[in-house]
Write an enzyme that holds these catalytic residues in place. Structure first.
Site: not given
Ligand code: GTR
Length: 425
Positions: A263, A267, A354, A404
């Site tokens: 998540s 990044k 998402w 997720h």
């Protein structure tokens, strides 16, 4: 109006806007507006990149510069490790299979101090071992059921259900994230795990007075300049700091460090892999917007949404692209391409719209042309693979069933991918 009332008012306004945006999220493929993705092998002044040399000497630095100045923000200077303190080493961890090592890296400058705690589990062998390096969300003690792990004393986001109260963890927080960290499987597969709490590097809040950022402020500066690092870049910087240490650790093979993140930490892992070529492998687990997912494809979280909910993650220049993704000179496949020729794995989950799984897949696919230019197999799939059918070239991808999360299934694929590239299996 008193300043506190004013700030409260602005805070509420921003949050109402964030909720309103969530209502308008596009989750329907037929509603995705048309978009154009820049070709990673076309120069900004339009020439074509045809050779390895042009890629490394020209195109790669140009792309890296755009991401640095417009998306993640520059690292404003160098900060070396001031001191390493090893708290303990035990040869009797994980039922006798592993070595556990706990240490802190101290960073010091003028009156600034930062302590980054590292937890390592390494398989017992007489050779240096390959490792997965990953930030964790709530502290090293949450990663594994081991009473010897030091509890973090850092600020952690409150979560009473796992005993995090007044931003401090408690005994109840131990092993609370252990579902995400299959230490036994990792060790039995011959890999080590090196982990660090991301809040040790920069607490995840819209406040630039703490963490690493203030080390570089000029007099009276209270936040980074518009083209300087947000929190994602700070976490990436921390991962490179850990790498500086790993290069000196006699037990670790620093040439085989796979940097991994889930998540927001995915990044950070991608940005670490792009800016620091010592990472031999990069793994993005459901990193979504501002990570592996394309920004110009409007599906799930958008640039406006992420900049509104998390104003501290990127540099202020990135705000220019709120609702104006078409103006971005780059898209996230170009970030992935910066990892080449090193193996790169991108993972999505079916229950995580998402993060835009298709946008993550397309990004990995479009990045592959750089791998191919370098004579490597990029992603061995032209169409999105079925759920739970991983594909692995030098670029790997899977979409798994479920929500997720970072699961055992994800880890099993990363271990296979590491076996393929580190061990030629
Ligand atoms: C979400 C955010 C995502 C992702 C996620 C996470 O709320 O919108 O971009 O980073 O948080 O890190 O768990």
């Amino acid at each position: 109006m008193k300043p506190i009332v004013f700030f409260l008012f602005i805070y509420l306004l921003l949050h109402i806007e964030a909720f309103a945006q969530r209502e308008n999220v596009i989750y329907d493929e037929s509603k995705v507006p048309e978009y154009q993705i820049p070709d990673v092998l076309t120069r900004f002044n339009r020439g074509k990149v045809k050779s390895e040399k042009t890629w490394f000497k020209k195109q790669r630095p140009d792309i890296l510069k755009v991401f640095t100045e417009e998306v993640y923000g520059k690292f404003p200077g160098n900060q070396e490790i001031s001191e390493v303190k090893v708290w303990e080493t035990s040869a009797n961890a994980v039922n006798g299979l592993a070595i556990r090592k706990q240490l802190s890296l101290f960073f010091k400058k003028n009156n600034h101090n930062l302590e980054v705690n590292i937890l390592m589990y390494l398989p017992k062998t007489d050779r240096k071992v390959p490792v997965f390096l990953a930030c964790n969300f709530t502290g090293n003690h949450a990663v594994y059921n081991d009473p010897n792990i030091r509890l973090t004393e850092s600020w952690v986001a409150n979560n009473p259900s796992v005993g995090i109260i007044n931003n401090q963890v408690t005994e109840q927080s131990r092993a609370s994230a252990s579902d995400r960290w299959p230490v036994d499987e990792i060790i039995k597969s011959g890999y080590g795990l090196v982990t660090v709490y991301y809040g040790d590097i920069d607490p995840d809040k819209n406040d630039f007075s703490d963490g690493i950022h203030p080390f570089f402020y000029e007099a009276n500066q209270i936040k980074p300049k518009i083209d300087e690092w947000g929190s994602v870049a700070a976490w990436a910087w921390g991962l490179s700091g850990v790498m500086d240490y790993l290069e000196k650790d006699p037990l670790v093979d620093a040439k085989e460090v796979a940097v991994l993140g889930h998540s927001r930490l995915g990044k950070a892992a991608l940005w670490a892999g792009a800016t620091d070529q010592r990472f031999a492998m990069v793994i993005s687990n459901e990193s979504g917007c501002g990570g592996a997912a394309l920004s110009k494809r409007i599906f799930g979280e958008t640039v406006l949404m992420i900049n509104t909910s998390f104003p501290h993650w990127f540099c202020d220049n990135f705000l220019k692209y709120n609702n104006k993704e078409e103006l971005l000179p780059v898209d996230q496949h170009m970030l992935l391409a910066l990892i080449a020729p090193r193996p790169l794995y991108v993972a999505s989950a079916e229950g995580d719209p998402w993060a835009d799984p298709k946008g993550e897949f397309l990004s990995a696919k479009y990045a592959s042309s750089v791998y191919e230019l370098l004579g490597l197999e990029g992603l061995p799939a032209k169409e999105m693979p079925e759920v739970n059918h991983p594909v692995m070239g030098t670029v790997g991808y899977h979409i798994r069933s479920g929500k997720h999360d970072l699961t055992l299934y994800d880890w099993q694929q990363y271990i296979r991918f590491a076996d393929k590239h580190f061990r030629g299996k």
